[in-house]
Enzyme design. Structure first.
Site, PDB file in Angstrom:
ATOM      1  CB  SER A 143      -0.890   0.079   1.018  1.00 49.80           C
ATOM      2  OG  SER A 143      -1.511   1.259   1.473  1.00 49.80           O
ATOM      3  CE1 TYR A 157      -4.202  -2.154   5.115  1.00 47.34           C
ATOM      4  CE2 TYR A 157      -3.439   0.106   4.752  1.00 47.34           C
ATOM      5  CZ  TYR A 157      -3.910  -1.125   4.268  1.00 47.34           C
ATOM      6  OH  TYR A 157      -4.150  -1.211   2.873  1.00 47.34           O
TER       7      TYR A 157
HETATM    8  P1  NAP Z   1     -11.702  -5.571   0.655  1.00 47.01           P
HETATM    9  O1  NAP Z   1     -12.586  -5.318  -0.575  1.00 47.01           O
HETATM   10  O2  NAP Z   1     -11.984  -5.390   2.016  1.00 47.01           O
HETATM   11  O3  NAP Z   1     -11.218  -7.177   0.294  1.00 47.01           O
HETATM   12  C1  NAP Z   1     -10.215  -7.738   1.183  1.00 47.01           C
HETATM   13  C2  NAP Z   1     -10.218  -9.220   0.953  1.00 47.01           C
HETATM   14  O4  NAP Z   1      -9.260  -9.874   1.810  1.00 47.01           O
HETATM   15  C3  NAP Z   1     -11.595  -9.949   1.428  1.00 47.01           C
HETATM   16  O5  NAP Z   1     -11.847 -10.848   0.109  1.00 47.01           O
HETATM   17  C4  NAP Z   1     -11.355 -10.621   2.571  1.00 47.01           C
HETATM   18  O6  NAP Z   1     -12.154 -11.878   2.660  1.00 47.01           O
HETATM   19  C5  NAP Z   1      -9.918 -10.751   2.491  1.00 47.01           C
HETATM   20  N1  NAP Z   1      -9.227 -11.148   3.957  1.00 47.01           N
HETATM   21  C6  NAP Z   1      -9.062 -10.437   4.719  1.00 47.01           C
HETATM   22  N2  NAP Z   1      -8.644 -10.982   5.767  1.00 47.01           N
HETATM   23  C7  NAP Z   1      -8.162 -12.351   5.588  1.00 47.01           C
HETATM   24  C8  NAP Z   1      -7.780 -13.469   6.032  1.00 47.01           C
HETATM   25  N3  NAP Z   1      -7.072 -13.426   7.239  1.00 47.01           N
HETATM   26  N4  NAP Z   1      -7.521 -14.760   5.184  1.00 47.01           N
HETATM   27  C9  NAP Z   1      -8.244 -14.628   3.897  1.00 47.01           C
HETATM   28  N5  NAP Z   1      -8.649 -13.660   3.345  1.00 47.01           N
HETATM   29  C10 NAP Z   1      -8.830 -12.372   4.205  1.00 47.01           C
HETATM   30  O7  NAP Z   1     -10.256  -4.952   0.337  1.00 47.01           O
HETATM   31  P2  NAP Z   1      -9.528  -4.513  -0.889  1.00 47.01           P
HETATM   32  O8  NAP Z   1      -9.368  -2.840  -0.703  1.00 47.01           O
HETATM   33  O9  NAP Z   1      -9.792  -5.174  -1.995  1.00 47.01           O
HETATM   34  O10 NAP Z   1      -7.899  -4.704  -0.348  1.00 47.01           O
HETATM   35  C11 NAP Z   1      -7.095  -5.798  -0.865  1.00 47.01           C
HETATM   36  C12 NAP Z   1      -5.688  -5.544  -0.518  1.00 47.01           C
HETATM   37  O11 NAP Z   1      -5.519  -4.241  -0.967  1.00 47.01           O
HETATM   38  C13 NAP Z   1      -5.765  -5.491   0.922  1.00 47.01           C
HETATM   39  O12 NAP Z   1      -4.026  -6.051   1.257  1.00 47.01           O
HETATM   40  C14 NAP Z   1      -5.389  -3.968   1.025  1.00 47.01           C
HETATM   41  O13 NAP Z   1      -4.442  -3.517   2.149  1.00 47.01           O
HETATM   42  C15 NAP Z   1      -4.673  -3.457  -0.084  1.00 47.01           C
HETATM   43  N6  NAP Z   1      -5.057  -1.854  -0.520  1.00 47.01           N
HETATM   44  C16 NAP Z   1      -5.919  -1.678  -0.702  1.00 47.01           C
HETATM   45  C17 NAP Z   1      -6.318   0.001  -0.795  1.00 47.01           C
HETATM   46  C18 NAP Z   1      -7.547   0.613  -0.951  1.00 47.01           C
HETATM   47  O14 NAP Z   1      -7.874   1.631  -1.010  1.00 47.01           O
HETATM   48  N7  NAP Z   1      -8.500  -0.259  -1.244  1.00 47.01           N
HETATM   49  C19 NAP Z   1      -5.182   0.522  -1.103  1.00 47.01           C
HETATM   50  C20 NAP Z   1      -3.816   0.187  -0.806  1.00 47.01           C
HETATM   51  C21 NAP Z   1      -3.725  -1.314  -0.626  1.00 47.01           C
HETATM   52  P3  NAP Z   1     -13.607 -11.849   3.044  1.00 47.01           P
HETATM   53  O15 NAP Z   1     -14.300 -11.431   1.453  1.00 47.01           O
HETATM   54  O16 NAP Z   1     -14.108 -13.584   3.099  1.00 47.01           O
HETATM   55  O17 NAP Z   1     -14.048 -11.262   3.911  1.00 47.01           O
END
Ligand code: NAP
Length: 248
Positions: A143, A157
């Protein structure tokens, strides 16, 4: 092409967009999820409807027994793993560092650090030429927070993503001559549900006017870069970071 990809947290958000794009590119896709079975099943159905191959496997990536079962399922049902996306990640309510307690820190380190380490270890044991594997590629979803530090929101985080950055460099160098490339994407503000976990579902729209591009990013834009880093198009790239933050 005979490629098998495992995307942790592949049922929603960035992981789901990556699973759909990988399916369209001809990968056999494993969608891992922790709790949201319905969303994961919907992504699998969509890949299959497009003529692709996909399975959904429940596993908490921070639990080694569950991770071992996850990778064994991929071996049995999809064949040799060639690509891993360490995407699963989590954050918690916006707070200052002096308000964080031990339980929260343990949860954040487990999901965002232990998870990618355990999954990377399983992937290396399968891909590395040292173990008789045929090589592969790993992309960690870090991130922009690792650079910014996320003050007054979630320094925990941000620090966990700093650990992911260090692991990306260290592991890339460990396995550079074993047929495995390890890179990371560092998204900025992307429209997904993760911001609701911080207590501010509209966070991207609030911050967007202050971003250089004046907009948040989409999960599909991140997926394109992940697939690039997994593909032969980036065959001389390892230990690298691709910032996807609209200039932030
Ligand atoms: P999201 O829509 O909340 O999706 C998160 C996913 O991670 C969900 O499918 C969840 O599973 C899964 N998950 C969480 N903890 C887990 C665990 N212990 N074991 C297995 N699965 C787990 O979030 P997102 O924004 O797509 O984030 C994806 C990645 O991008 C993350 O690493 C986040 O830190 C990174 N990121 C996001 C952003 C942003 O602005 N969105 C920016 C920078 C980085 P369930 O569906 O079963 O709950």
């Amino acid at each position: 092409m005979s490629e098998t990809i495992l995307i942790t947290g592949g049922g929603r958000g960035i992981g789901a967009a990556t699973a759909l794009l990988a399916g369209r590119r001809g990968y056999r896709v494993c969608v891992n999820y922790r709790a949201d079975e319905e969303s994961a099943a919907r992504i699998v159905d969509t890949v299959r409807a497009d003529g692709g191959t996909a399975i959904a496997v429940r596993a908490d990536v921070s639990r080694s027994a569950e991770v071992e079962r996850l990778f064994a399922t991929v071996d049995a049902e999809l064949g040799p793993l060639t690509a891993l996306v360490n995407n699963a990640g989590s954050l918690e309510r916006q707070a200052r560092l002096d308000e964080l307690d031990e339980e929260r820190l343990t949860r954040i380190w487990a999901a965002n650090i232990t998870g990618p380490f355990l999954c990377a270890a399983q992937a290396v044991r399968r891909m590395s030429t040292r173990y008789g594997g045929g090589g592969g590629a790993i992309v960690n979803v870090s991130s922009a927070a690792s650079r910014i530090g996320s003050p007054n929101e979630y320094v925990d985080y941000a620090a966990s993503k700093g650990a992911v950055d260090s692991m990306t460099r260290g592991l890339a160098l460990e396995v550079a001559d074993e047929g495995i490339r390890v890179n990371a994407v560092r998204p900025g503000l992307i429209h997904t549900d993760i911001h609701a976990l911080g207590g501010e579902p509209g966070r991207v729209d609030r911050v967007a006017p202050n971003l250089p591009m004046r907009r948040g990013g989409t999960a599909e834009e991140v997926a394109e870069s992940i697939l690039f880093l997994l593909s032969p198009a980036s065959s001389y790239t390892t230990g690298a970071f691709l910032d996807l933050a609209g200039g932030r």
